[in-house]
Each structure stands twice: as C-alpha cells, then as structure tokens.
Write an enzyme that holds these catalytic residues in place. Sequence first.
Site, PDB file in Angstrom:
ATOM      1  N   ASP A 177     -40.354 -67.636  31.675  1.00 44.10           N
ATOM      2  CA  ASP A 177     -41.932 -67.228  30.321  1.00 44.10           C
ATOM      3  C   ASP A 177     -41.024 -66.167  29.585  1.00 44.10           C
ATOM      4  OD1 ASP A 177     -43.223 -66.682  28.696  1.00 44.10           O
ATOM      5  OD2 ASP A 177     -45.257 -66.786  29.710  1.00 44.10           O
ATOM      6  N   ASP A 232     -40.440 -69.739  23.229  1.00 43.27           N
ATOM      7  CA  ASP A 232     -40.535 -68.407  24.221  1.00 43.27           C
ATOM      8  C   ASP A 232     -40.264 -68.880  25.436  1.00 43.27           C
ATOM      9  OD1 ASP A 232     -42.950 -68.926  23.969  1.00 43.27           O
ATOM     10  OD2 ASP A 232     -43.573 -67.335  24.316  1.00 43.27           O
ATOM     11  N   GLU A 233     -40.173 -70.262  26.119  1.00 43.39           N
ATOM     12  CA  GLU A 233     -40.334 -70.697  27.283  1.00 43.39           C
ATOM     13  C   GLU A 233     -39.804 -71.523  27.319  1.00 43.39           C
ATOM     14  OE1 GLU A 233     -44.343 -70.366  28.785  1.00 43.39           O
ATOM     15  OE2 GLU A 233     -44.323 -72.364  27.936  1.00 43.39           O
TER      16      GLU A 233
END
Length: 397
Positions: free
Chosen positions: A9, A105-106
């Site tokens: 993350d 974003d992860e």
Amino acid sequence: MKKVIFLVDMNAFFISCEMTRNASLASVPAAVAGDPKKRTGIILAANYEARSHGVKTAMVLHEALKRCPEMILVSPDLTFYKQKSREVMDLLSNYSPIVEQNSIDEAWLDMTGSEGLFGTPVEAAKHIMDEIKDRLGLWCSVGIAENKFLAKMASDMKKPLGITELWKDDIPIKLWPLPVKTMHGIGAKTAEKLERIGIHTIGELANFDASLFVRTFGKNGNDIYLHANGIDHSSVHPHRADEMKSIGREKTLPENISDIEKAKIVLIELADHIGMTARNHGKKGRTVQITLKYSDFRVVTRQTTLSATFTTREIYQAGCSLLEQNWNRNHAVRLIGLSLSGFQEEDSLKQLSFFDLKEDPGKNDKNQRIDQAMDKIRSKHGTEIITLAALVKKETI
C-alpha cells in the site's frame, strides 16, 4: 505449503508522487486538492506534515485550510500518478509473477514459496519497501498474511513505512480488538447497523451467531462473517496478461567508484539475483540492460540482445560487455543497475548476437545445471548458504 500474501500500500500516494518532482514539498505541509486556485473541492492526499495538523483525505478544502493555513496545495495530475503507479507495479512484478492491482496505489502479491529468493516474508517486504523508496522515491507499507483479507488489514496497521504480519494465530490479539468500522469491506452504513445491534469490535462480529448475521445482512453477510474470523478463500488474480515484463535490480553504492573491477563485482551480485528470480518464474529473456548513475546524477542506459537465457553467467557476461564498452574512469559511478527483459518475443524474431556465436551449447547446459543446483540448495537452506566465488574472493562494495 503455507500461503504468503503481501498487500503493498503506497503511503500518501498522490502527494508523494508530487514530491518526487518537487522536493520542496517534502519538508512542509502539502496536499493534492480538487481546485487549489479556487480553494474549492476536497483533499485527495495530504503528506504527513499536513496530517499532523489534522488534515485528512476527503476533507473539504476550506476546513483543511482552517486547520493548516500554511499548507501548500497542488493541482491533481492523474496522468502522472498513473505513470508512477505503473512503475510501482512493474517493480512489484520482479518479486512475483502473480500481482493483483487493487487500486492505483496498492496491490496484492502472492509470495508463496519465494523464501529461497528473498528470505523470510519480513525480509522480502523490507527489500520491496527499500527498492520502492530508493528507485522511485516513494513510501509504502506492507501487510503480510496467508490470505488477501488479512494482508489488507495488516497493511493499514502501521503507516508510513510499516511492515506488519497478521497470521491466523495473531487474529485474537491484533484483529479482534479493532473497531468494526475499520474492517475492510465494511462501510459507514454497515458499521452503524452493526453498532445498533451491539457489535462494536471485529471480535464481537466474529463471535456473533453466524446464521442470524447472514439473515440480517443478506448475501454479503457470510463473507463479512468469514473475514472477521480471518477466513478468505479468494486467490490473487493478476489483471494483466503478462505481469512480469522485466526483472531488474539496482544497487546504490556506499561510495562513488571509478574502478571497473569493483563495478564488475557489483554486476555479478545483481546478475546472480536476477538469474535466480528468472529461473524461479521460468522466464528466459533476450535483452540485458545496464544502468549507470554517475555522481552528478546523470544516468546512462545501454542494452544488448542475446539468445533467450536465465543463466547467471550469460546475464553477467552480457552486462559486463556493456559495462566495458561504456565505462569512463573519469566519471565516478554511484549506482549500478542490471535488468533482463524480452520474455515474450517470438523465436523467429530473435536477433543473433555476439553471444550466440561465442557460447558453446554444451557450456550453456553446464551453466544451467550449476545454477539449478545452487537454486535448489538456496531454496532449502536460504540465499546466504551458497554464493559465487567472485563475491567471496574479492571485497564487495
């Protein structure tokens, strides 16, 4: 074999991307916001300096400015953030061919069976975190567990730059005391309903009557109940057809070097790691590239084509040839990188190179057998148990 799943993350991703191209934002409160000029919209991402003033994601902009009047605001640049996201995902694919991007974003990684390559799960997570930080200038947190749900929950437990393990034995201590509203998959409305029937923690949810819970919350109720008990049978599914496009490693040197022999020792270390990763994933590449970053931060990349290979010796020889052709002892080097790519090219399009003509097929088989023997030993006893003679005989950088 015990499953090992990572959730990587990125921390404060949008504003962190901005800080990679504007270093002045790193030391002051800053945020990416809807419309900084009109001072309208919401906070899309705030750095940790701004968060220390109480600024949060999704906060209305005028409220955020009341809490932190000196905060610098940046207009969102989604194209740039998508490019940085692709760079992150490409880097992660060097660690596992099974990467499922969950958002910009992860991503989840299936790291099962990778201990022989990267060490323990915590050691592997540290490698990933350091490489994202050193190569891309971004921060991340990593959750480690035996399924996707627990990995996701673990990734939220320590930020920024946190590594958290959440195995099934940890559930009563680490997971169950948490407020039910923090559980992945439970929204604000569901949390309100749960609290109205006396469920305030994940532990209380896990120990609630399962049949009653399913009747109350419908078809999603069973999944929520299972998750509260740490049960998740879903697999990591890569979204892209070819998740691994290249395998690369870089090493920032503790001191700048001008001696090519020292550079070659670093190159052996990088080739050894790349070769082992490629063999583990059954990836033979035809393109070897070196990267040299000089003390003045100028970067040079050079590449060559060879027969499809995953042997350490051939990768090293190709890289070494490029190094010799492009070395300038008058310019000190601070970083050396090496990569293998070209995994999906058709045999009919293969370009013959100097290495095709020079290498003896029997010798290639011997190199491959040596590599496979080393891989087998490392897989059983760890990566440090056996290494290349050149890395022992000479002082490494």
